[in-house]
Design a protein around this motif. Structure first.
Motif, PDB file in Angstrom:
ATOM      1  N   HIS A 341       0.833  -1.200   0.000  1.00 16.53           N
ATOM      2  CA  HIS A 341       0.000   0.000   0.000  1.00 16.53           C
ATOM      3  C   HIS A 341       0.868   1.251   0.000  1.00 16.53           C
ATOM      4  CE1 HIS A 341       0.983  -0.198   4.312  1.00 16.53           C
ATOM      5  NE2 HIS A 341       0.760   1.106   4.321  1.00 16.53           N
ATOM      6  N   ARG A 342       2.204   1.050   0.088  1.00 19.44           N
ATOM      7  CA  ARG A 342       3.123   2.187   0.156  1.00 19.44           C
ATOM      8  C   ARG A 342       3.520   2.656  -1.242  1.00 19.44           C
ATOM      9  NH1 ARG A 342       8.198   1.339   3.842  1.00 19.44           N
ATOM     10  NH2 ARG A 342       8.332   3.574   3.303  1.00 19.44           N
ATOM     11  N   ASN A 343       4.006   3.877  -1.307  1.00 22.61           N
ATOM     12  CA  ASN A 343       4.593   4.420  -2.517  1.00 22.61           C
ATOM     13  C   ASN A 343       6.061   4.019  -2.527  1.00 22.61           C
ATOM     14  OD1 ASN A 343       5.734   5.955  -4.564  1.00 22.61           O
ATOM     15  ND2 ASN A 343       4.415   7.723  -4.165  1.00 22.61           N
ATOM     16  N   LEU A 344       6.397   2.934  -3.227  1.00 19.11           N
ATOM     17  CA  LEU A 344       7.756   2.417  -3.192  1.00 19.11           C
ATOM     18  C   LEU A 344       8.748   3.360  -3.861  1.00 19.11           C
ATOM     19  CD1 LEU A 344       7.438  -1.446  -3.715  1.00 19.11           C
ATOM     20  CD2 LEU A 344       7.531  -0.104  -1.616  1.00 19.11           C
ATOM     21  N   GLN A 345       8.297   4.109  -4.857  1.00 17.53           N
ATOM     22  CA  GLN A 345       9.191   5.075  -5.481  1.00 17.53           C
ATOM     23  C   GLN A 345       9.646   6.110  -4.457  1.00 17.53           C
ATOM     24  OE1 GLN A 345      10.317   5.220  -9.044  1.00 17.53           O
ATOM     25  NE2 GLN A 345      11.754   6.302  -7.703  1.00 17.53           N
ATOM     26  N   GLU A 346       8.726   6.528  -3.628  1.00 16.33           N
ATOM     27  CA  GLU A 346       9.075   7.477  -2.569  1.00 16.33           C
ATOM     28  C   GLU A 346       9.997   6.821  -1.547  1.00 16.33           C
ATOM     29  OE1 GLU A 346       6.665   9.683   0.995  1.00 16.33           O
ATOM     30  OE2 GLU A 346       5.793   9.781  -1.013  1.00 16.33           O
ATOM     31  N   ALA A 347       9.725   5.530  -1.239  1.00 14.49           N
ATOM     32  CA  ALA A 347      10.580   4.810  -0.298  1.00 14.49           C
ATOM     33  C   ALA A 347      11.995   4.671  -0.851  1.00 14.49           C
ATOM     34  CB  ALA A 347       9.985   3.439   0.004  1.00 14.49           C
ATOM     35  N   VAL A 348      12.124   4.465  -2.160  1.00 10.71           N
ATOM     36  CA  VAL A 348      13.447   4.410  -2.792  1.00 10.71           C
ATOM     37  C   VAL A 348      14.156   5.752  -2.620  1.00 10.71           C
ATOM     38  CG1 VAL A 348      14.659   4.232  -4.994  1.00 10.71           C
ATOM     39  CG2 VAL A 348      12.863   2.593  -4.430  1.00 10.71           C
ATOM     40  N   ASN A 349      13.443   6.836  -2.862  1.00 11.70           N
ATOM     41  CA  ASN A 349      14.049   8.169  -2.734  1.00 11.70           C
ATOM     42  C   ASN A 349      14.513   8.448  -1.309  1.00 11.70           C
ATOM     43  OD1 ASN A 349      13.423   8.541  -5.436  1.00 11.70           O
ATOM     44  ND2 ASN A 349      11.523   9.663  -5.004  1.00 11.70           N
ATOM     45  N   LEU A 350      13.821   7.869  -0.327  1.00 13.92           N
ATOM     46  CA  LEU A 350      14.171   8.073   1.077  1.00 13.92           C
ATOM     47  C   LEU A 350      15.194   7.065   1.575  1.00 13.92           C
ATOM     48  CD1 LEU A 350      10.586   8.775   2.499  1.00 13.92           C
ATOM     49  CD2 LEU A 350      12.395  10.455   2.045  1.00 13.92           C
ATOM     50  N   GLY A 351      15.639   6.166   0.694  1.00 12.81           N
ATOM     51  CA  GLY A 351      16.622   5.170   1.080  1.00 12.81           C
ATOM     52  C   GLY A 351      16.058   4.021   1.872  1.00 12.81           C
ATOM     53  N   GLN A 352      14.748   3.849   1.837  1.00 15.11           N
ATOM     54  CA  GLN A 352      14.098   2.787   2.609  1.00 15.11           C
ATOM     55  C   GLN A 352      13.837   1.531   1.770  1.00 15.11           C
ATOM     56  OE1 GLN A 352      10.549   4.728   3.986  1.00 15.11           O
ATOM     57  NE2 GLN A 352      11.641   6.049   5.453  1.00 15.11           N
ATOM     58  N   PHE A 353      14.077   1.620   0.467  1.00 17.03           N
ATOM     59  CA  PHE A 353      13.830   0.472  -0.396  1.00 17.03           C
ATOM     60  C   PHE A 353      14.870   0.480  -1.513  1.00 17.03           C
ATOM     61  CE2 PHE A 353      11.545  -2.487  -3.118  1.00 17.03           C
ATOM     62  CZ  PHE A 353      10.922  -3.309  -2.189  1.00 17.03           C
ATOM     63  N   ARG A 354      15.400  -0.693  -1.809  1.00 18.77           N
ATOM     64  CA  ARG A 354      16.456  -0.809  -2.819  1.00 18.77           C
ATOM     65  C   ARG A 354      15.908  -0.520  -4.211  1.00 18.77           C
ATOM     66  NH1 ARG A 354      21.099  -4.362  -1.420  1.00 18.77           N
ATOM     67  NH2 ARG A 354      21.280  -4.558  -3.694  1.00 18.77           N
ATOM     68  N   LEU A 355      16.649   0.296  -4.957  1.00 21.22           N
ATOM     69  CA  LEU A 355      16.213   0.640  -6.302  1.00 21.22           C
ATOM     70  C   LEU A 355      16.240  -0.571  -7.216  1.00 21.22           C
ATOM     71  CD1 LEU A 355      15.372   2.788  -8.364  1.00 21.22           C
ATOM     72  CD2 LEU A 355      17.805   3.242  -8.775  1.00 21.22           C
ATOM     73  N   ASP A 356      17.297  -1.412  -7.121  1.00 24.82           N
ATOM     74  CA  ASP A 356      17.389  -2.578  -8.003  1.00 24.82           C
ATOM     75  C   ASP A 356      16.269  -3.571  -7.721  1.00 24.82           C
ATOM     76  OD1 ASP A 356      18.392  -3.162  -5.522  1.00 24.82           O
ATOM     77  OD2 ASP A 356      20.317  -3.964  -6.228  1.00 24.82           O
ATOM     78  N   LEU A 357      15.909  -3.715  -6.449  1.00 27.90           N
ATOM     79  CA  LEU A 357      14.792  -4.605  -6.113  1.00 27.90           C
ATOM     80  C   LEU A 357      13.470  -4.023  -6.615  1.00 27.90           C
ATOM     81  CD1 LEU A 357      13.644  -7.103  -4.718  1.00 27.90           C
ATOM     82  CD2 LEU A 357      13.613  -5.807  -2.567  1.00 27.90           C
TER      83      LEU A 357
END
Length: 530
Positions: A341-357
């Motif tokens: 339910h999260r905005n993963l693109q935003e999580a990537v920008n915040l360093g909370q989610f790996r971009l490659d994943l």
């Protein structure tokens, strides 16, 4: 002229006819029996009832007495053809004193050689319903009989009227039966769709579009990411994709990444070897191994710890797992579906989610519509939950006036899960046999008062951060009620209506609209209504 000796026969015909038609509305049985009475009691022989054919252009003998099957089958007339066709067209009685002398008597059904050598007459009367002919009742008789034609005509007209009502009732029953069959077929199709779509209920275009999209990706092993608010049914959609694809015979394994502590999630997915940690008393395969040959569904993937994301990336790339405490690779043949339910693109920008994943998971993103966008589905879902919880809790309650309208107008921040919980509570707590609109309103008010944030869609959260100085909500406007929205002048009427219904109580008016009190007051101020 009718003699006294003939009255009992006529009276008996009418009495027996009334009893026959009263006992059964099946014309296949009753009409031939009435025609037999006419033949045996008053000498009106070879009776037949002629009705329009299915094409509407021809008349056909449907019921008869004294006719052989092949004679009945020959009794087909065009509209206006012969005596029968003329009576049907004009709605008038026709009496043929001598069939041999009347050119319009066609001998279509009964050959002349079959009739007695004496002078034979033919009487045809219309079967009327609402003064309109729907068929023809016809009989032969010997002209030389002492009974007058007028008595026969009067008797046949009475019998035709009685048959007309029977045929009309039967026609209405057939129409009703056809309608019920259509309804049953529609219900069967809906049930088949429900089974086909793994219990995903609804007929809205928004839902059908998503189901079609999910069906198109089911046949291959492409990684799918399901996006949507909490409670939109992401697990059901994942199972639907699994069941529609070639992996359907294999297992469907689900893990909720937000429901398992980060320290245990790795062992849950990848398994562990004996002695890997305290309490690991035996080797245990992880969910990825158990899903071999099927589908692994990772729900709330956005809540996974960053360190664990690296191992998940290797699983996706190589389809291999290494158990916690182990040193050997185990190959697995799995399809991976994720949901968040999260905005993963935003999580990537915040360093909370790996971009490659993120790129590996976001091959085919499918957005699930929230319930408030699925026009009309609330009613179908509410009725489904009502039936389900009635059976489960041994209740038999119904929905009162205004309930469905109120459910449709509510924004459902918790989506289908919230609607399901509300219906269960309503069924259990209903005071009588009807769930009232007031009871529903009370439950909605209680739910609106529960503390805790209502999920804000990712795009809305981003928009709030980027909006400065516009008509944005205050920063905590999503604590209760609907997510961020600009204030639209078109809302003024809706706000006035809610205030009127709540008799000026702003707290209750806000609850009716799914808003917090602060949101409601903010809109009143912006629109100059405060």
């Amino acid at each position: 002229m009718t003699t006294d000796s003939e009255l009992p026969g006529e009276s008996l015909v009418l009495l027996e006819t009334a009893q026959l038609l009263g006992r059964s509305l099946q014309p296949e049985a009753t009409v031939p029996a009435v025609l037999r009475l006419l033949s045996e009691l008053v000498g009106l022989n070879r009776g037949r009832v002629v009705l329009p054919d299915d094409d509407g252009q021809h008349l056909r003998i449907r019921y008869s007495y004294g006719l052989r099957p092949h004679e009945r089958d020959r009794g087909v007339y065009r509209l206006g053809e012969g005596i029968t066709g003329d009576v049907m067209r004009t709605g008038r009685v026709c009496v043929v004193q001598d069939v041999d002398a009347e050119p319009q008597h066609l001998f279509r059904a009964v050959d002349r050689a079959t009739l007695p050598d004496e002078t034979v007459s033919f009487i045809a009367v219309p079967i009327l319903v609402d003064a309109m002919p729907i068929g023809v009742l016809g009989c032969h008789r010997l002209r030389a009989r002492s009974r007058g034609f007028q008595a026969d005509i009067q008797l046949l007209r009475i019998v035709a009227a009685m048959l007309g009502q029977t045929l009309r009732i039967r026609s209405l029953m057939d129409q009703r039966t056809a309608w019920l069959e259509d309804q049953n077929e529609a219900l069967r199709e809906a049930l088949a769709r429900q089974q086909q779509y793994q219990g995903i209920l609804g007929d809205s275009p928004q839902l059908r579009s998503v189901l079609d999209e999910a069906g198109r990706v089911a046949d291959n092993d492409v990684t799918v990411m399901l996006l949507g608010e909490s409670g939109t049914g992401k697990e059901r959609f994942a199972r639907y994709i699994h069941e529609q694809g070639p992996r359907a015979p294999g297992p469907f394994i689900c893990i909720n990444c937000s429901a398992i502590p980060a320290t245990l999630l790795e062992a849950e997915i990848f398994g562990h070897e004996r002695g890997a940690f305290t309490g690991a008393v035996r080797n245990r395969p992880g969910k990825a191994e158990l899903a071999d040959g099927g589908t692994l569904f990772l729900d709330e993937i956005g809540d996974m710890d960053v360190d664990l994301q690296a191992k998940l990336l290797r699983l996706i790339q190589e389809r291999k797992v290494q158990r916690v405490g182990g040193d050997r690779d185990i190959s697995v043949d799995i399809r991976i579906i994720t949901a968040t339910h999260r905005n993963l693109q935003e999580a990537v920008n915040l360093g909370q989610f790996r971009l490659d994943l993120f790129y590996r998971l976001n091959v085919v993103p499918i957005r699930l519509p929230p319930l408030r966008e699925r026009t009309g589905d609330v009613v179908q879902l509410a009725r489904h939950f009502l039936d389900d919880f009635n059976a489960r809790h041994h209740r038999d309650v119904t929905l009162g006036p205004g309930v469905l309208a109120r459910l449709q107008s509510y924004p459902w921040p918790g989506n289908i899960r919230q609607l399901e919980n509300l219906m269960e509570r309503a069924v259990i707590t209903a005071r009588g046999t009807t769930i009232t609109a007031a009871e529903i309103e009370h439950i909605l008010n209680d739910e609106s008062a529960v503390s805790g944030p209502v999920h804000v869609p990712p795009d809305a959260a981003t928009a709030r951060q980027q909006n400065v100085g516009g008509d944005a909500e205050p920063a905590d406007s999503a604590v209760f009620g609907r997510p961020y929205q600009r204030v639209d002048p078109a809302e003024a009427d809706q706000l006035r209506s809610a205030l009127a219904r709540s008799r000026g109580n702003k707290t209750r008016a806000a609850q009716m609209l799914g808003l917090s009190v602060r949101q409601f007051r903010y809109r009143l101020t912006k629109l100059g209504l405060d």
